[in-house]
Design an enzyme around this catalytic site. Structure first.
Site, PDB file in Angstrom:
ATOM      1  N   THR A   1      -7.931  14.725  15.282  1.00  0.00           N
ATOM      2  CA  THR A   1      -8.951  15.443  16.040  1.00  0.00           C
ATOM      3  C   THR A   1      -9.731  14.471  16.902  1.00  0.00           C
ATOM      4  O   THR A   1      -9.664  13.254  16.713  1.00  0.00           O
ATOM      5  CB  THR A   1      -9.914  16.183  15.099  1.00  0.00           C
ATOM      6  OG1 THR A   1     -10.491  15.240  14.181  1.00  0.00           O
ATOM      7  CG2 THR A   1      -9.193  17.274  14.324  1.00  0.00           C
TER       8      THR A   1
ATOM      9  N   GLU B   1     -25.382   4.323  17.131  1.00  0.00           N
ATOM     10  CA  GLU B   1     -26.834   4.364  17.311  1.00  0.00           C
ATOM     11  C   GLU B   1     -27.217   4.702  18.746  1.00  0.00           C
ATOM     12  O   GLU B   1     -28.292   5.250  18.992  1.00  0.00           O
ATOM     13  CB  GLU B   1     -27.450   3.029  16.890  1.00  0.00           C
ATOM     14  CG  GLU B   1     -27.317   2.766  15.394  1.00  0.00           C
ATOM     15  CD  GLU B   1     -28.003   1.496  14.972  1.00  0.00           C
ATOM     16  OE1 GLU B   1     -28.669   0.860  15.818  1.00  0.00           O
ATOM     17  OE2 GLU B   1     -27.889   1.134  13.782  1.00  0.00           O
TER      18      GLU B   1
ATOM     19  N   ARG C   1       0.749  10.082  15.686  1.00  0.00           N
ATOM     20  CA  ARG C   1      -0.549  10.405  15.091  1.00  0.00           C
ATOM     21  C   ARG C   1      -0.938  11.827  15.457  1.00  0.00           C
ATOM     22  O   ARG C   1      -0.820  12.239  16.618  1.00  0.00           O
ATOM     23  CB  ARG C   1      -1.606   9.421  15.576  1.00  0.00           C
ATOM     24  CG  ARG C   1      -3.036   9.882  15.316  1.00  0.00           C
ATOM     25  CD  ARG C   1      -4.051   8.766  15.427  1.00  0.00           C
ATOM     26  NE  ARG C   1      -5.362   9.236  15.835  1.00  0.00           N
ATOM     27  CZ  ARG C   1      -6.167  10.026  15.136  1.00  0.00           C
ATOM     28  NH1 ARG C   1      -5.773  10.472  13.955  1.00  0.00           N
ATOM     29  NH2 ARG C   1      -7.344  10.393  15.605  1.00  0.00           N
ATOM     30  N   VAL C   2      -1.405  12.592  14.485  1.00  0.00           N
ATOM     31  CA  VAL C   2      -1.938  13.935  14.720  1.00  0.00           C
ATOM     32  C   VAL C   2      -3.349  13.973  14.148  1.00  0.00           C
ATOM     33  O   VAL C   2      -3.549  13.742  12.959  1.00  0.00           O
ATOM     34  CB  VAL C   2      -1.051  15.029  14.085  1.00  0.00           C
ATOM     35  CG1 VAL C   2       0.222  15.226  14.891  1.00  0.00           C
ATOM     36  CG2 VAL C   2      -0.697  14.718  12.636  1.00  0.00           C
TER      37      VAL C   2
ATOM     38  N   HIS D   1       0.796  -1.227   0.000  1.00  0.00           N
ATOM     39  CA  HIS D   1       0.000   0.000   0.000  1.00  0.00           C
ATOM     40  C   HIS D   1       0.831   1.281   0.000  1.00  0.00           C
ATOM     41  O   HIS D   1       0.268   2.375   0.005  1.00  0.00           O
ATOM     42  CB  HIS D   1      -0.937   0.005   1.212  1.00  0.00           C
ATOM     43  CG  HIS D   1      -1.888  -1.148   1.231  1.00  0.00           C
ATOM     44  ND1 HIS D   1      -1.601  -2.319   1.901  1.00  0.00           N
ATOM     45  CD2 HIS D   1      -3.105  -1.313   0.652  1.00  0.00           C
ATOM     46  CE1 HIS D   1      -2.611  -3.165   1.739  1.00  0.00           C
ATOM     47  NE2 HIS D   1      -3.523  -2.591   0.990  1.00  0.00           N
TER      48      HIS D   1
ATOM     49  N   SER E   1     -12.024  18.963  18.476  1.00  0.00           N
ATOM     50  CA  SER E   1     -12.794  19.621  17.417  1.00  0.00           C
ATOM     51  C   SER E   1     -14.261  19.786  17.783  1.00  0.00           C
ATOM     52  O   SER E   1     -14.959  20.618  17.206  1.00  0.00           O
ATOM     53  CB  SER E   1     -12.684  18.824  16.113  1.00  0.00           C
ATOM     54  OG  SER E   1     -13.162  17.504  16.296  1.00  0.00           O
ATOM     55  N   ASP E   2     -14.730  18.986  18.744  1.00  0.00           N
ATOM     56  CA  ASP E   2     -16.116  19.112  19.189  1.00  0.00           C
ATOM     57  C   ASP E   2     -16.244  18.553  20.599  1.00  0.00           C
ATOM     58  O   ASP E   2     -15.350  17.862  21.096  1.00  0.00           O
ATOM     59  CB  ASP E   2     -17.069  18.395  18.227  1.00  0.00           C
ATOM     60  CG  ASP E   2     -16.731  16.926  18.063  1.00  0.00           C
ATOM     61  OD1 ASP E   2     -17.384  16.100  18.723  1.00  0.00           O
ATOM     62  OD2 ASP E   2     -15.814  16.599  17.289  1.00  0.00           O
TER      63      ASP E   2
ATOM     64  N   ARG F   1      -3.475   4.853  -3.858  1.00  0.00           N
ATOM     65  CA  ARG F   1      -4.826   5.043  -3.327  1.00  0.00           C
ATOM     66  C   ARG F   1      -5.086   6.481  -2.872  1.00  0.00           C
ATOM     67  O   ARG F   1      -5.959   6.733  -2.046  1.00  0.00           O
ATOM     68  CB  ARG F   1      -5.107   4.070  -2.180  1.00  0.00           C
ATOM     69  CG  ARG F   1      -5.166   2.616  -2.609  1.00  0.00           C
ATOM     70  CD  ARG F   1      -5.290   1.667  -1.441  1.00  0.00           C
ATOM     71  NE  ARG F   1      -5.461   0.296  -1.886  1.00  0.00           N
ATOM     72  CZ  ARG F   1      -6.610  -0.378  -1.863  1.00  0.00           C
ATOM     73  NH1 ARG F   1      -7.702   0.208  -1.409  1.00  0.00           N
ATOM     74  NH2 ARG F   1      -6.683  -1.625  -2.278  1.00  0.00           N
TER      75      ARG F   1
ATOM     76  N   GLY G   1      -4.866  11.352   9.644  1.00  0.00           N
ATOM     77  CA  GLY G   1      -5.771  10.470   8.923  1.00  0.00           C
ATOM     78  C   GLY G   1      -6.025  10.949   7.507  1.00  0.00           C
ATOM     79  O   GLY G   1      -6.077  10.159   6.559  1.00  0.00           O
TER      80      GLY G   1
END
Length: 233
Positions: free
Chosen positions: A90, A162, A87-88, A4, A203-204, A43, A20
């Site tokens: 949110t 859900e 890793r960076v 990959h 971010s939230d 990709r 990501g």
């Protein structure tokens, strides 16, 4: 080349940032690194190597979720000899005192995924960060005056759950925030004996329902990236 990643041996640095979003990888390379070279477009998952303050460093998009980041982390370590994976990303805050745009250093990662239960025969595993990288990142943040919070995060398999209240039990046990990759990253780092750390921008908020604007996310993201880049060796 691996399956990959299209890079040749030696084209990827021992220290790598892992956003990501592949476009965020491109943004980091173009705005923070010098002498950049694109080593991967397979990709559409961009990967770049350059230098920061004279130190060689790479940045590679991973996609979303534990299965996707696991593919890239496996190949980066096994095929390209990467030693420090940062890793960076949110996250969504789970604690009232955590504000939008705060930076979180993930000391450990719980998960609702069955990935590690399958790996460990139904038993739990506690994925944890590299203490060396964690301490260095915290010290850098202190020097730069960037407020950071350190603790456990929750890595989930589903973005749209859900059960809208499922996060509350995790919050009762002090979990700081929710995201989708760290448990896999830390588990694989432990398996291969390398160092890993996740830095997250809030971010939230699951408490208030507040969300950052795209401009706010970008500005705060840049502060987080500056911390991560200082971890290059």
């Amino acid at each position: 080349m691996s399956i990959h990643i299209g890079a040749k041996k030696g084209e990827i640095a021992e220290t790598i940032l892992l956003p990501g979003d592949p476009l965020r990888a491109k943004f980091i390379a173009e705005n923070f690194l010098e002498n950049i070279e694109c080593y991967n477009e397979v990709r559409g998952m961009y990967g770049f190597t350059g230098s920061y303050k004279g130190k060689r460093i790479s940045v590679q998009g991973t996609g979303m979720g534990m299965p996707s980041i696991s593919i890239y982390v496996n190949e980066l370590i096994s095929d390209y000899g990467v030693k420090n994976l940062i890793r960076v990303g949110t996250c969504g805050a789970m604690q009232e005192e955590i504000q939008l745009r705060d930076v979180i250093l993930a000391m450990s990662a719980s998960t609702d995924s069955n990935m590690n239960k399958l790996r460990f025969g139904g038993m739990d595993y506690a994925p944890t960060a590299s203490f060396r990288l964690l301490k260095k990142a915290y010290d850098v943040a202190q020097e730069k005056g960037i407020l950071t919070r350190v603790g456990n995060v929750l890595t989930v398999d589903t973005f749209y759950n859900e059960d809208v209240n499922s996060w509350k039990k995790w919050a009762e046990f002090g979990t700081l925030a929710v995201e989708m990759e760290t448990a896999a990253l830390y588990t694989l780092a432990a398996k291969f004996g390398v160092d890993a750390l996740t830095l997250l921008t809030v971010s939230d908020s699951l408490i208030t329902g507040g969300q950052t604007t795209s401009e706010e996310r970008q500005n705060t993201f840049m502060g987080m990236v500056k911390i991560a880049l200082e971890l290059a060796e």
